[in-house]
Design a protein around this motif. Structure first.
Motif, PDB file in Angstrom:
ATOM      1  N   GLY A   1     -18.043  58.568   0.584  1.00  0.00           N
ATOM      2  CA  GLY A   1     -16.946  57.735   1.050  1.00  0.00           C
ATOM      3  C   GLY A   1     -15.605  58.206   0.511  1.00  0.00           C
ATOM      4  N   ASN A   2     -14.583  58.206   1.380  1.00  0.00           N
ATOM      5  CA  ASN A   2     -13.292  58.764   0.992  1.00  0.00           C
ATOM      6  C   ASN A   2     -12.117  57.954   1.533  1.00  0.00           C
ATOM      7  N   GLU A   3     -12.346  56.691   1.922  1.00  0.00           N
ATOM      8  CA  GLU A   3     -11.263  55.937   2.540  1.00  0.00           C
ATOM      9  C   GLU A   3     -10.117  55.641   1.586  1.00  0.00           C
ATOM     10  N   TYR A   4     -10.360  55.705   0.290  1.00  0.00           N
ATOM     11  CA  TYR A   4      -9.295  55.516  -0.697  1.00  0.00           C
ATOM     12  C   TYR A   4      -8.882  56.840  -1.345  1.00  0.00           C
ATOM     13  N   GLY A   5      -9.326  57.945  -0.767  1.00  0.00           N
ATOM     14  CA  GLY A   5      -8.992  59.247  -1.336  1.00  0.00           C
ATOM     15  C   GLY A   5      -9.810  59.583  -2.559  1.00  0.00           C
ATOM     16  N   GLN A   6     -10.926  58.869  -2.777  1.00  0.00           N
ATOM     17  CA  GLN A   6     -11.704  59.063  -4.004  1.00  0.00           C
ATOM     18  C   GLN A   6     -12.408  60.417  -4.090  1.00  0.00           C
ATOM     19  N   CYS A   7     -12.487  61.126  -2.967  1.00  0.00           N
ATOM     20  CA  CYS A   7     -13.049  62.478  -3.013  1.00  0.00           C
ATOM     21  C   CYS A   7     -11.976  63.527  -3.277  1.00  0.00           C
ATOM     22  N   GLY A   8     -10.725  63.074  -3.353  1.00  0.00           N
ATOM     23  CA  GLY A   8      -9.659  63.989  -3.746  1.00  0.00           C
ATOM     24  C   GLY A   8      -9.174  64.915  -2.665  1.00  0.00           C
ATOM     25  N   GLU A   9      -9.387  64.554  -1.417  1.00  0.00           N
ATOM     26  CA  GLU A   9      -8.941  65.414  -0.333  1.00  0.00           C
ATOM     27  C   GLU A   9      -7.425  65.437  -0.284  1.00  0.00           C
ATOM     28  N   GLU A  10      -6.857  66.648  -0.279  1.00  0.00           N
ATOM     29  CA  GLU A  10      -5.417  66.793  -0.205  1.00  0.00           C
ATOM     30  C   GLU A  10      -5.029  67.410   1.131  1.00  0.00           C
ATOM     31  N   PRO A  11      -3.940  66.927   1.778  1.00  0.00           N
ATOM     32  CA  PRO A  11      -3.489  67.539   3.019  1.00  0.00           C
ATOM     33  C   PRO A  11      -3.165  69.008   2.806  1.00  0.00           C
ATOM     34  N   GLU A  12      -3.514  69.846   3.794  1.00  0.00           N
ATOM     35  CA  GLU A  12      -3.292  71.273   3.655  1.00  0.00           C
ATOM     36  C   GLU A  12      -1.826  71.646   3.799  1.00  0.00           C
ATOM     37  N   GLN A  13      -1.086  70.857   4.577  1.00  0.00           N
ATOM     38  CA  GLN A  13       0.317  71.148   4.799  1.00  0.00           C
ATOM     39  C   GLN A  13       1.139  69.885   4.576  1.00  0.00           C
ATOM     40  N   LYS A  14       2.396  70.091   4.172  1.00  0.00           N
ATOM     41  CA  LYS A  14       3.249  68.950   3.860  1.00  0.00           C
ATOM     42  C   LYS A  14       3.475  68.049   5.059  1.00  0.00           C
ATOM     43  N   GLU A  15       3.512  68.649   6.267  1.00  0.00           N
ATOM     44  CA  GLU A  15       3.756  67.817   7.436  1.00  0.00           C
ATOM     45  C   GLU A  15       2.587  66.886   7.737  1.00  0.00           C
ATOM     46  N   ASP A  16       1.454  67.082   7.055  1.00  0.00           N
ATOM     47  CA  ASP A  16       0.300  66.227   7.272  1.00  0.00           C
ATOM     48  C   ASP A  16       0.231  65.072   6.278  1.00  0.00           C
ATOM     49  N   MET A  17       1.287  64.903   5.482  1.00  0.00           N
ATOM     50  CA  MET A  17       1.250  63.893   4.427  1.00  0.00           C
ATOM     51  C   MET A  17       1.008  62.481   4.969  1.00  0.00           C
ATOM     52  N   GLY A  18       1.445  62.215   6.210  1.00  0.00           N
ATOM     53  CA  GLY A  18       1.241  60.894   6.766  1.00  0.00           C
ATOM     54  C   GLY A  18      -0.092  60.725   7.453  1.00  0.00           C
ATOM     55  N   LYS A  19      -0.881  61.765   7.495  1.00  0.00           N
ATOM     56  CA  LYS A  19      -2.175  61.721   8.168  1.00  0.00           C
ATOM     57  C   LYS A  19      -3.202  61.013   7.289  1.00  0.00           C
ATOM     58  N   PRO A  20      -3.955  60.063   7.846  1.00  0.00           N
ATOM     59  CA  PRO A  20      -4.961  59.358   7.046  1.00  0.00           C
ATOM     60  C   PRO A  20      -6.031  60.312   6.516  1.00  0.00           C
TER      61      PRO A  20
END
Length: 251
Positions: free
Chosen positions: A117-136
């Motif tokens: 489960g990663n809905e709270y970012g608990q798996c540490g997934e980081e957006p690959e590009q800055k323009e994706d910062m708003g992407k869930p």
């Protein structure tokens, strides 16, 4: 001749978390026959899934898999027989942890992995590009992926919806949702916990954390609704504070 290990299990088995080939509840201990040919050196029990680490670094998982907690695509809702996590077959896992519905592991090189489960970012997934910062963030991470790639990790610990790692330098880093849902924050980028150095060991509850320092001091922070921080009150702490009343004990 090395002694042979036997992994035994008992209790609730409704999600296959006992690993004995069925979903029955067991009031007496029983051996997990699927692991009889593996030399298991440590096991971790979650509420609905379980894992085992072998001395050769192989990782086996079983139980509930609806959120990817077993580290491979879902074939059935539950898996009641241990199976190896193929995505980590080429590394030697030395320690792992199970959270609310995500898992963490670390290999002998200090590389950490996360899945589930990663809905709270608990798996540490980081957006690959800055323009994706708003992407869930992705809700579930089905295949184990590297997390905190810039850190050399000694130990991992998983809370209800957050993750914590101890680095080989004795520092503590955390990410995810550290508080009970309600004050929801998605923090998928790890941040270092300030005020903690020379940490020897970490432990994590659903929403609170402990760190044992090299000098024997025990530090705590997080939710304190039930007094789990040992502060004599029920006020939460966002920064680590020493646990009182342990000065006469050697930890």
């Amino acid at each position: 001749m090395a002694s042979k290990t036997v992994v035994i299990a008992w209790g609730s088995g409704e999600d296959g978390q006992l690993g004995i080939g069925n979903s029955e509840e067991k009031e007496w201990v029983c051996a997990i026959s699927a692991l009889s040919s593996s030399n298991v050196c440590s096991v971790v029990a979650g509420s609905r899934n379980s894992l085992a680490i072998c001395d050769d670094g192989k990782l086996f998982t079983w139980g509930w898999n609806q959120r990817g907690t077993l580290g491979h695509p879902q074939e059935t809702k539950n898996e009641n027989v241990p199976s190896q996590v193929k995505a980590l077959a080429n590394v030697k896992i030395i320690q792992a942890a199970i959270g609310g519905w995500h898992c963490l592991a670390v290999d002998e090189q200090g590389r950490a992995y996360a899945w589930g489960g990663n809905e709270y970012g608990q798996c540490g997934e980081e957006p690959e590009q800055k323009e994706d910062m708003g992407k869930p963030v992705r809700r579930d991470i089905i295949i184990p992926q590297r997390c905190v790639p810039r850190l050399s990790v000694r130990q991992v610990a998983a809370g209800g919806t957050h993750s914590v790692v101890l680095t080989r330098e004795g520092h503590v880093w955390t990410w995810g949702q550290p508080w009970p849902p309600g004050d929801i924050k998605q923090i998928s980028t790890p941040v270092r916990v300030q005020g903690l150095d020379s940490v020897r060991l970490i432990a994590v509850g659903a929403f609170h954390n402990l760190a044992l320092l090299d000098d024997g001091t025990l530090m705590a922070w997080g939710n304190n609704e039930y007094g789990q921080l040992g502060t004599g009150d029920t006020q939460p702490r966002s920064q680590p504070i020493p646990v009182q009343g342990l000065s006469d004990l050697t930890l």
